[in-house]
Design a protein around this motif. Structure first.
Motif, PDB file in Angstrom:
ATOM      1  N   ASP A   9      -8.884   0.688  10.684  1.00 27.88           N
ATOM      2  CA  ASP A   9      -9.131  -0.565  10.470  1.00 27.88           C
ATOM      3  C   ASP A   9      -9.646  -1.384  11.989  1.00 27.88           C
ATOM      4  O   ASP A   9      -8.696  -0.923  13.079  1.00 27.88           O
ATOM      5  CB  ASP A   9      -7.935  -1.448  10.008  1.00 27.88           C
ATOM      6  CG  ASP A   9      -8.198  -2.887   9.569  1.00 27.88           C
ATOM      7  OD1 ASP A   9      -8.546  -3.752  10.374  1.00 27.88           O
ATOM      8  OD2 ASP A   9      -8.277  -2.971   8.556  1.00 27.88           O
ATOM      9  N   VAL A  14      -3.655  -5.586  11.734  1.00 28.32           N
ATOM     10  CA  VAL A  14      -3.619  -4.954  10.406  1.00 28.32           C
ATOM     11  C   VAL A  14      -3.112  -3.475  10.617  1.00 28.32           C
ATOM     12  O   VAL A  14      -2.281  -2.801   9.779  1.00 28.32           O
ATOM     13  CB  VAL A  14      -4.961  -5.065   9.886  1.00 28.32           C
ATOM     14  CG1 VAL A  14      -5.022  -4.214   8.602  1.00 28.32           C
ATOM     15  CG2 VAL A  14      -5.174  -6.289   9.529  1.00 28.32           C
ATOM     16  N   PHE A  18       0.146  -2.002   8.619  1.00 31.44           N
ATOM     17  CA  PHE A  18       0.313  -1.156   7.975  1.00 31.44           C
ATOM     18  C   PHE A  18       1.131   0.149   8.179  1.00 31.44           C
ATOM     19  O   PHE A  18       1.771   0.793   7.549  1.00 31.44           O
ATOM     20  CB  PHE A  18      -1.039  -0.470   7.641  1.00 31.44           C
ATOM     21  CG  PHE A  18      -2.089  -1.327   6.703  1.00 31.44           C
ATOM     22  CD1 PHE A  18      -1.813  -2.441   6.081  1.00 31.44           C
ATOM     23  CD2 PHE A  18      -3.757  -1.079   6.590  1.00 31.44           C
ATOM     24  CE1 PHE A  18      -2.435  -3.066   5.266  1.00 31.44           C
ATOM     25  CE2 PHE A  18      -4.309  -1.637   5.838  1.00 31.44           C
ATOM     26  CZ  PHE A  18      -3.781  -2.846   5.129  1.00 31.44           C
ATOM     27  N   ASP A  55     -10.615   0.659   6.201  1.00 36.96           N
ATOM     28  CA  ASP A  55     -11.181  -0.735   5.948  1.00 36.96           C
ATOM     29  C   ASP A  55     -12.533  -0.473   5.480  1.00 36.96           C
ATOM     30  O   ASP A  55     -13.327   0.497   5.937  1.00 36.96           O
ATOM     31  CB  ASP A  55     -10.938  -1.488   7.289  1.00 36.96           C
ATOM     32  CG  ASP A  55     -11.307  -2.877   7.034  1.00 36.96           C
ATOM     33  OD1 ASP A  55     -11.435  -3.461   5.888  1.00 36.96           O
ATOM     34  OD2 ASP A  55     -11.670  -3.412   7.924  1.00 36.96           O
ATOM     35  N   VAL A  84      -9.521  -0.199   1.808  1.00 37.44           N
ATOM     36  CA  VAL A  84      -9.014  -1.646   1.764  1.00 37.44           C
ATOM     37  C   VAL A  84      -9.880  -2.599   1.998  1.00 37.44           C
ATOM     38  O   VAL A  84     -10.972  -2.383   2.661  1.00 37.44           O
ATOM     39  CB  VAL A  84      -7.834  -1.481   2.575  1.00 37.44           C
ATOM     40  CG1 VAL A  84      -6.804  -0.874   2.201  1.00 37.44           C
ATOM     41  CG2 VAL A  84      -8.354  -1.375   4.080  1.00 37.44           C
ATOM     42  N   THR A  86     -10.660  -7.280   2.287  1.00 34.43           N
ATOM     43  CA  THR A  86      -9.885  -8.468   2.450  1.00 34.43           C
ATOM     44  C   THR A  86     -10.309  -9.575   1.475  1.00 34.43           C
ATOM     45  O   THR A  86      -9.880 -10.370   1.019  1.00 34.43           O
ATOM     46  CB  THR A  86     -10.190  -9.233   3.851  1.00 34.43           C
ATOM     47  OG1 THR A  86     -11.689  -9.368   3.803  1.00 34.43           O
ATOM     48  CG2 THR A  86      -9.525  -8.589   5.036  1.00 34.43           C
ATOM     49  N   LYS A 107      -6.039  -6.281   1.124  1.00 32.05           N
ATOM     50  CA  LYS A 107      -5.164  -6.244   2.118  1.00 32.05           C
ATOM     51  C   LYS A 107      -3.577  -7.066   1.984  1.00 32.05           C
ATOM     52  O   LYS A 107      -2.846  -6.602   2.850  1.00 32.05           O
ATOM     53  CB  LYS A 107      -5.830  -6.698   3.256  1.00 32.05           C
ATOM     54  CG  LYS A 107      -6.839  -5.698   3.970  1.00 32.05           C
ATOM     55  CD  LYS A 107      -7.344  -6.233   5.240  1.00 32.05           C
ATOM     56  CE  LYS A 107      -8.312  -5.093   5.940  1.00 32.05           C
ATOM     57  NZ  LYS A 107      -9.182  -5.275   7.104  1.00 32.05           N
ATOM     58  N   HIS A 108      -3.831  -8.060   1.033  1.00 34.31           N
ATOM     59  CA  HIS A 108      -2.786  -8.855   0.781  1.00 34.31           C
ATOM     60  C   HIS A 108      -1.879  -8.284  -0.404  1.00 34.31           C
ATOM     61  O   HIS A 108      -1.110  -9.007  -0.784  1.00 34.31           O
ATOM     62  CB  HIS A 108      -2.850 -10.584   0.724  1.00 34.31           C
ATOM     63  CG  HIS A 108      -3.961 -10.628  -0.574  1.00 34.31           C
ATOM     64  ND1 HIS A 108      -5.328 -10.671  -0.283  1.00 34.31           N
ATOM     65  CD2 HIS A 108      -3.819 -10.701  -1.835  1.00 34.31           C
ATOM     66  CE1 HIS A 108      -5.892 -10.868  -1.552  1.00 34.31           C
ATOM     67  NE2 HIS A 108      -4.839 -10.871  -2.311  1.00 34.31           N
TER      68      HIS A 108
END
Length: 217
Positions: A9, A14, A18, A55, A84, A86, A107-108
């Motif tokens: 990422d 982030v 993680f 990401d 992943v 956003t 991501k959340h």
């Protein structure tokens, strides 16, 4: 067995978040981090992690291309990729699934889902979260092609495909169809081969895109 994970990422916060989450699980060990896709590819080839968290949007090489390379048929080392993003629904997710990603996360999504995603990928299971998977696949298939007049699957295989698209696990599919989870797993292997997909998310995507999915009561 400890699951070895690499995090790719471009945002340091982030990656740190993680890593903190994953290292809190007793069966997961983060073995490396990368800030872009090129570095992630090099580290993956050197460290050989079991799972890569990638990401979608990264400099030099994005997560889609990284997934395509790591999950390409015939690669000597099996690396499972969880993509992943956003965004609630990123148009790139469809490509990620076609390239062989084992799943995808927002991501959340939270601590538990991230850990679940890694464990599921390690087991060869792409069902990250039934509610998230079904919701995103439903939106991915906003425009569907008409079903083939002669789909390449048997009626039993189509039944299983429909249940996979509904987000059911192997034991749940077995209970629904009165077969063992092991039999379900065998059917899924045959289905993946016939459809040319890498995992059950690819099966679900095919079902939603072609209309081979029936709503359950």
């Amino acid at each position: 067995m400890t699951i070895r994970v690499l995090i790719a990422d471009d945002e340091e916060r982030v990656r740190f978040g993680f890593q903190t989450i994953l290292n809190s699980a007793p069966d997961i060990d983060v073995v490396g981090q990368a800030a872009d896709g090129v570095a992630a590819l090099a580290l993956t080839r050197r460290l050989r992690p079991d799972v890569v968290i990638a990401d979608i949007r990264m400099p030099r090489m994005d997560g889609l291309e990284l997934t395509r390379i790591l999950c390409a048929p015939g690669t000597p080392t099996v690396t499972r990729v969880v993509v992943v993003t956003t965004f609630d629904l990123d148009a790139y997710v469809h490509t990620a699934l076609r390239h062989g990603a084992c799943g995808f996360l927002l991501k959340h999504s939270g601590t538990a889902l991230l850990i679940e995603a890694v464990r599921a990928a390690m087991l060869g299971d792409s069902l990250i979260s039934p509610s998230v998977t079904v919701r995103l696949l439903r939106r991915l298939s906003g425009v569907r092609d008409a079903p083939d007049s002669k789909p390449p699957l048997t009626n039993r295989e189509l039944d299983i495909v429909s249940l996979v698209a509904d987000g059911l696990t192997n034991p749940e599919i077995g209970a629904e169809l009165y077969i063992t989870p092991g039999t379900v797993k065998t059917h899924l292997a045959h289905i993946q081969r016939k459809l040319g997909v890498r995992n059950r998310v690819g099966i679900a995507a095919w079902a939603w895109e072609t209309g081979h999915r029936q709503a359950r009561n």
